[in-house]
Design a protein around this motif. Structure first.
Motif, PDB file in Angstrom:
ATOM      1  N   CYS A   1     -32.151 -36.655 -11.266  1.00 22.74           N
ATOM      2  CA  CYS A   1     -31.582 -36.125 -12.543  1.00 22.74           C
ATOM      3  C   CYS A   1     -32.573 -35.491 -13.484  1.00 22.74           C
ATOM      4  O   CYS A   1     -33.589 -36.406 -13.921  1.00 22.74           O
TER       5      CYS A   1
ATOM      6  N   CYS B   1     -26.111 -37.081 -14.906  1.00 23.46           N
ATOM      7  CA  CYS B   1     -26.025 -37.267 -13.392  1.00 23.46           C
ATOM      8  C   CYS B   1     -24.260 -37.177 -13.096  1.00 23.46           C
ATOM      9  O   CYS B   1     -23.985 -36.810 -11.782  1.00 23.46           O
TER      10      CYS B   1
ATOM     11  N   CYS C   1     -26.266 -41.158 -16.197  1.00 25.14           N
ATOM     12  CA  CYS C   1     -26.074 -40.546 -17.479  1.00 25.14           C
ATOM     13  C   CYS C   1     -24.977 -39.471 -17.326  1.00 25.14           C
ATOM     14  O   CYS C   1     -24.698 -39.210 -16.389  1.00 25.14           O
TER      15      CYS C   1
ATOM     16  N   CYS D   1     -32.820 -38.379 -16.575  1.00 26.39           N
ATOM     17  CA  CYS D   1     -32.868 -39.727 -16.740  1.00 26.39           C
ATOM     18  C   CYS D   1     -33.640 -40.355 -15.530  1.00 26.39           C
ATOM     19  O   CYS D   1     -33.799 -41.604 -15.354  1.00 26.39           O
TER      20      CYS D   1
END
Ligand SMILES: [Zn+2]
Length: 247
Positions: free
Chosen positions: A240, A175, A172, A243
């Protein structure tokens, strides 16, 4: 995204050259899709222009600013008569003149953690055409929560980047970029914004019509001075904050 309903004769004529490529079913999918475009600036203008031309049935575009003279080197949907107009409204008017078969909704609002969820609504895909990390983190949060793709784009000078995020499957935005860089207005040549915006619009069209491969798990880096593209890998961060719980 459903793809119900036949194309009428006016649509078949309008989209003739792309129907040769993608066919009626994919065109219907474009018509049934809702795309949320965050930002009506240097990226948002080409993204919105090409998605409207392609026949995305519902485009929701949000921006809090009004058009200024300093926008006109890159924000190609505007001209001198647009100065002072709310950007989202000016985009809507321009797109409806281009394609009356689609619906464009203009929102003049700040996109942040308190508003992003409502503004994005039930959009099938989100386009990050913003210019700051605070908004990008808010969009990424909504994308992860709604499990909808997010197409990130950014520009600086002759350089730009694009990454498509499929929450739960690919890295994501958080990240990829866990820490915001220093902020400030970036220099931009209009062509960079045009190229990056068009790559973003192309990602949206590919996703909705299920064609080709998306820029996922990597970041596309455009270097306009050498006219080259490089890809750098982007891994999911198991820790993360946005996510890690998504599968
Ligand atoms: Zn993440």
């Amino acid at each position: 995204m459903k793809s119900s309903g036949m194309l009428d004769s006016a649509e078949k004529e309008r989209y003739k050259r792309q129907l040769m490529l993608i066919g009626d079913e994919a065109q219907s999918r474009l018509r049934e899709a809702t795309v949320f475009i965050a930002g009506a600036g240097g990226l948002g203008c080409p993204v919105a222009l090409y998605l409207a031309a392609a026949g995305i049935g519902r485009i929701v575009i949000a921006d809090m600013d009004r058009v200024e003279i300093t926008n006109l080197n890159r924000q190609v949907l505007f001209d001198e008569t647009s100065i002072g107009t709310e950007k989202s409204v000016a985009v809507k008017e321009r797109l409806q003149r281009l394609n009356p078969h689609i619906r464009v909704e203009a929102i003049t609002a700040t996109i942040d953690d308190s508003s992003a969820g409502t503004l994005v609504g039930s959009a099938d895909i989100i386009v990050d055409a913003t210019d700051n990390f605070t908004t990008r983190y808010s969009l990424n949060r909504v994308a992860c929560r709604n499990a909808v793709p997010l197409v990130h784009g950014a520009v600086c000078g002759f350089d730009g980047q694009v990454a498509t995020i499929i929450p739960g499957k690919t890295a994501c935005f958080k990240c990829m970029f866990p820490h915001p860089p220093p902020t400030g207005p970036a220099p931009v040549i209009g062509t960079t914004a045009g190229i990056i915006g068009m790559i973003q619009a192309n990602e949206v069209i590919k996703y909705i019509t299920a064609r080709g491969s998306l820029i996922t798990g990597q970041i596309l880096l455009w270097d306009g001075l050498s006219a080259t593209i490089e890809y750098v890998p982007a891994e999911r961060d198991p820790a993360c904050s946005e996510c890690r719980q998504l599968r």
